[in-house]
Scaffold this motif. Structure first.
Motif, PDB file in Angstrom:
ATOM      1  N   PRO A 158       0.832  -1.214   0.000  1.00 10.41           N
ATOM      2  CA  PRO A 158       0.000   0.000   0.000  1.00 10.41           C
ATOM      3  C   PRO A 158       0.859   1.254   0.000  1.00 10.41           C
ATOM      4  O   PRO A 158       1.889   1.328   0.672  1.00 10.41           O
ATOM      5  N   ARG A 160       1.654   4.866   1.111  1.00 13.04           N
ATOM      6  CA  ARG A 160       1.348   5.669   2.294  1.00 13.04           C
ATOM      7  C   ARG A 160       0.774   7.040   1.946  1.00 13.04           C
ATOM      8  O   ARG A 160       0.219   7.729   2.814  1.00 13.04           O
ATOM      9  N   TYR A 162      -1.778   7.435   0.175  1.00 17.65           N
ATOM     10  CA  TYR A 162      -3.224   7.263   0.017  1.00 17.65           C
ATOM     11  C   TYR A 162      -3.892   6.595   1.225  1.00 17.65           C
ATOM     12  O   TYR A 162      -5.120   6.504   1.269  1.00 17.65           O
ATOM     13  N   TYR A 163      -3.091   6.094   2.179  1.00 19.05           N
ATOM     14  CA  TYR A 163      -3.675   5.385   3.310  1.00 19.05           C
ATOM     15  C   TYR A 163      -3.102   5.921   4.619  1.00 19.05           C
ATOM     16  O   TYR A 163      -1.937   6.312   4.702  1.00 19.05           O
ATOM     17  N   SER A 164      -3.938   5.907   5.639  1.00 20.13           N
ATOM     18  CA  SER A 164      -3.477   6.286   6.980  1.00 20.13           C
ATOM     19  C   SER A 164      -2.715   5.119   7.591  1.00 20.13           C
ATOM     20  O   SER A 164      -2.764   3.990   7.093  1.00 20.13           O
ATOM     21  N   ASN A 165      -2.030   5.394   8.704  1.00 17.38           N
ATOM     22  CA  ASN A 165      -1.278   4.334   9.383  1.00 17.38           C
ATOM     23  C   ASN A 165      -2.202   3.211   9.844  1.00 17.38           C
ATOM     24  O   ASN A 165      -1.858   2.029   9.777  1.00 17.38           O
ATOM     25  N   GLN A 167      -5.050   2.306   8.465  1.00 21.22           N
ATOM     26  CA  GLN A 167      -5.469   1.532   7.301  1.00 21.22           C
ATOM     27  C   GLN A 167      -4.355   0.603   6.826  1.00 21.22           C
ATOM     28  O   GLN A 167      -4.609  -0.544   6.450  1.00 21.22           O
ATOM     29  N   ILE A 168      -3.127   1.104   6.866  1.00 22.48           N
ATOM     30  CA  ILE A 168      -1.993   0.279   6.433  1.00 22.48           C
ATOM     31  C   ILE A 168      -1.813  -0.904   7.371  1.00 22.48           C
ATOM     32  O   ILE A 168      -1.553  -2.033   6.930  1.00 22.48           O
ATOM     33  N   ILE A 171      -4.334  -3.460   6.442  1.00 21.61           N
ATOM     34  CA  ILE A 171      -3.972  -4.139   5.193  1.00 21.61           C
ATOM     35  C   ILE A 171      -2.863  -5.149   5.440  1.00 21.61           C
ATOM     36  O   ILE A 171      -2.909  -6.290   4.970  1.00 21.61           O
ATOM     37  N   LYS A 339      -2.202   3.442  -5.864  1.00 28.25           N
ATOM     38  CA  LYS A 339      -2.500   3.108  -4.464  1.00 28.25           C
ATOM     39  C   LYS A 339      -1.749   1.882  -3.981  1.00 28.25           C
ATOM     40  O   LYS A 339      -1.485   1.740  -2.787  1.00 28.25           O
ATOM     41  N   TYR A 340      -1.437   0.987  -4.906  1.00 30.47           N
ATOM     42  CA  TYR A 340      -0.745  -0.247  -4.540  1.00 30.47           C
ATOM     43  C   TYR A 340       0.466  -0.447  -5.433  1.00 30.47           C
ATOM     44  O   TYR A 340       0.378  -0.325  -6.661  1.00 30.47           O
TER      45      TYR A 340
END
Length: 777
Positions: A158, A160, A162-165, A167-168, A171, A339-340
């Motif tokens: 993922p 970072r 596009y994602y919060s800690n 959310q990561i 995932i 995003k990925y």
């Protein structure tokens, strides 16, 4: 000054002291607090006894053994790793025999790293390592056998941005169950002077697939050792910090030392003195006993669309430090989408070195392969086991093998459909045919692994002619023999050979073809692979209709022999990235004998040869050499299209650079019965400068040719018997264009000038400008 995050992994430590008293044992994993990834080669020291310490392995694990009673209650651990803030942890906090310590990454200013007190001593040790490089390199060993096991995993990563800690973390928790893919390979290999000469795969396994073709990509990332002046990583090349040219490009700093087995190992950090894409950063560990490399980490100093880190660990075997473990992590940061990303992690273990050469027999089919379970040196983790279970079930349901097969075929210009392949290579453009529209249809391996049957049809919108042909082939896999019979009615280029292993036109030069004649031919050939070379023998019956002069239709019967001789004896193998050039030439030979008989009235011979040779010059860059020699014997009565021609690649409507051709010469400007041509190209390793939009790299080119025509008594052909000379300056990657976050398309330009007896009196007429394209990672 730009700020860079030093993410360099390596080890330091002190030998474990043994005591006769009762002891305690614990296992500690050193982990990056942000990425949650292991930190290889971190060090731990007892705070109250700094002489006692341990070093993490390549998986970031430290096993502390033989702790004295009471130490757990009275002492603390000081944890250090370059690129991270050091951390102190009291031993009484460790509640289990498996404990994690998280380190916070440290940000450094590059200017702070350039001048340090111990730099002079570090350079002195680097110079010692350079002086002993030849004797310590695996290339100094005549030959050895070894066993090689590789395990590679693939995962989504993922982004970072596009994602919060939180959310990561969620995932990553889901990804802890299994990888996306995993593949393994176990092989026995023979090396000669550090080069793999033979590899016999004993077992391979690829989750979700039955076809292990994708392994070829994952095994072409890093070299087998770190001793060459130029280090190839993936599709790029870098200056080795342990080289004379490295001394002037890198800064060095001693970081720590460790005493192991009657030897002191010193860790030296290296970093670029200037911002340059041809430089690396990392740590190298050097033995003071013989100045050999014992461990090394490396990553490109500048990384854009992808990031790459390698780790190599060497093991002392019979007075040599030889590669024992080779790891890498390759991440496409924003591919397949923003995003990925896609992450490859690979671990390779080399064991069982033998210095008395032992013959190894290759597996000839799938039945000869051994179960990976009986060969694997390390047990699979639960996550890796789950990956096989998950991917194998999904792969069968989603037909992963079929999708991979389609990709492989499509890259060859084919579309597979059940037991046949549709051949799209008949769709072309050239100045004679204009748009060549056609298709081929050939049986594939699903029809038969031995028999191939097929044909093609095509039509030219410029010459308004139909072309067609058919092929039958049979393979003897164990004997490495192929037999083919080909019939075709097509067009052939004047002056060129269309049989045997001859020089192939590049993309732009193919489009420049204009002097073509209609040909009807039947040929039968047999091909045999012997060691690292290939040999071909054939016979051809041909009827050519001249489309340029008034020769009419003429019949030819020819016997030909051809060979590709790899003088380096090097095959594409597990540890040779694609961009690592040949250290010895590759020679191509073709001999054709025209027979007066069997409907033909021409008796002649032609010898065609060319040699390709590329190598790196330390401190200067890459040198490429191309030499071609052609000679026609007994050609007094031959039509012009059997004479030697096609040296040039100058076409005003197609102003593109084509390597190993004269850029200022028209395609068919000269015709000879004998010719000698040489093209030299030197590409400087370091670009002129670097930005996100440009990294121009300069090449200097020099071409020369000589020819004669002893059978042209009427002087109807133009020859360069006084020598044709051309020089050029080519700059690649003047502009970079991001292509789907996977790579850059580089746009370049060059200027070429001809001089000598065949130059025009008007200087501007001797100058040609060319465009070029390249792919940059």
């Amino acid at each position: 000054m730009n700020r860079v995050k030093i993410l360099i992994f390596f080890f330091f430590g002190i030998p474990i002291l043994s005591y006769s008293q009762s002891t305690e044992n614990i296992s500690i994993s050193i982990v990056d607090s942000e990425t949650k990834e292991a930190i290889p080669f971190a060090t731990i020291h007892l705070l109250n006894s700094p002489d006692i310490g341990w070093a993490a392995n390549m998986q970031g694990i430290i096993r502390i053994e033989s702790l004295l009673p009471g130490t757990m209650q009275n002492d603390s651990l000081l944890v250090k790793s370059l690129g991270y803030q050091q951390k102190t942890t009291h031993l009484n906090r460790i509640k289990s025999d498996s404990f994690h310590i998280y380190l916070q990454p440290q940000i450094y200013n590059l200017s702070e790293l350039i001048v340090k007190p111990s730099q002079d001593k570090a350079i002195h040790l680097i110079q010692k390592a350079i002086a002993h490089r030849k004797e310590n390199s695996p290339t100094s060993i005549d030959h050895f056998n070894c066993e090689i096991y590789n395990k590679t995993t693939i995962d989504f990563v993922p982004n970072r941005e596009y994602y919060s800690n939180a959310q990561i973390e969620k995932i990553q928790a889901n990804q802890d169950r299994s990888h996306l893919f995993i593949f393994e390979k176990y092989s026995s290999s023979i090396f000669q002077n550090g080069t793999m000469m033979h590899e016999s795969v004993k077992s391979h396994r690829l989750s979700g697939f039955k076809d292990p073709t994708i392994e070829n990509f994952t095994s072409q990332i890093q070299p087998f050792h770190f001793y060459e002046p130029i280090i190839p990583l993936f599709e790029n090349t870098y200056i080795n910090p342990i080289s004379q040219s490295g001394i002037s490009n890198y800064g060095y700093q001693i970081t720590d030392s460790i005493y192991v087995e009657n030897d002191t190992i010193v860790g030296i950090e290296y970093f670029p003195q200037t911002l340059n894409k041809s430089l690396l950063k990392g740590i190298v560990h050097i033995s003071l006993k013989n100045y050999a490399i014992t461990k090394v980490t490396a990553e490109p100093a500048i990384q854009e669309l992808l990031s790459l880190k390698i780790e190599q660990e060497y093991k002392r075997i019979k007075n040599h430090y030889l590669p024992h473990q080779l790891n890498y992590q390759l991440v496409f940061k924003k591919y397949p989408n923003k995003k990925y990303g896609l992450k490859f992690e690979s671990y390779t273990y080399i064991n069982d070195y033998q210095f008395n050469l032992v013959e190894i027999k290759p597996a000839t089919n799938q039945n000869d392969l051994i179960s990976m379970d009986s060969l694997r040196p390390l047990s699979l983790s639960l996550k890796e086991q789950n990956t096989y279970i998950w991917a194998d079930s999904i792969g069968q349901a989603k037909n992963f093998d079929g999708k991979l097969r389609f990709i492989n075929k499509f890259s060859q210009g084919k579309i597979p459909y059940k037991r046949v392949d549709f051949d799209l290579t008949q769709i072309q453009y050239n100045l004679h045919e204009k748009y060549r529209l056609g298709i081929g249809l050939y049986t594939n391996e699903y029809f038969s692994k031995r028999i191939t049957i097929g044909g093609f049809i095509a039509y030219g919108t410029g010459d308004y002619q139909n072309k067609y042909g058919g092929l039958m082939g049979y393979k003897f896999p164990k004997q490495k023999i192929e037999i083919e019979a080909i019939y075709k009615t097509d067009v052939v280029e004047s002056g060129a050979l269309d049989m045997g292993f001859t020089k192939k036109s590049g993309f732009w030069r193919t489009m420049m073809k204009d002097s073509l004649n209609r040909s009807e031919s039947l040929s039968i050939s047999i091909q045999k692979k012997v060691s690292h070379s290939t040999f071909l023998l054939g016979v051809k019956k041909e009827n050519i209709q001249d489309l340029n002069f008034n020769y009419g239709k003429l019949n030819f019967t020819e016997i030909y022999a051809s060979a590709i001789i790899n003088l380096n004896k090097k095959q594409q193998n597990f540890y040779e990235p694609n961009n690592l050039s040949y250290k010895f030439p590759i020679l191509y030979l073709t001999y054709v004998k025209g027979i007066n008989g069997l409907g033909s009235h021409f008796s002649y011979s032609r010898l065609s040869s060319f040699l390709e040779y590329s190598y790196y010059v330390e401190g200067l860059g890459k040198q490429s050499v191309f030499i071609a020699y052609d000679k026609l014997f007994g050609g007094a009565n031959l039509p012009y299209y059997k004479f030697i021609s096609g040296y040039g690649a100058y076409c005003p409507s197609l102003p593109f650079y084509e390597k190993n051709y004269f850029q200022t010469m028209l395609p068919y400007e000269f015709t000879h019965s004998e010719s000698l041509v040489m093209h030299l190209k030197h590409t400087f390793l370091k670009p002129l400068y670097y930005t996100k939009l440009s990294e121009p790299r300069i090449s200097l080119l020099q071409s020369a040719g000589w020819g004669r025509n002893e059978f042209d008594l009427t002087n109807q052909f133009k020859i360069f018997d006084k020598g044709y000379f051309e020089s050029g300056l080519h700059i690649e990657n003047i502009v970079k264009i991001n292509y789907i976050n996977f790579a850059y398309i580089g746009l370049g330009a060059g200027v070429f000038v001809k001089y000598g007896d065949y130059a025009s009196s008007t200087f501007s007429d001797n100058i040609v400008y060319k465009l070029s394209f390249s792919v940059i990672f």
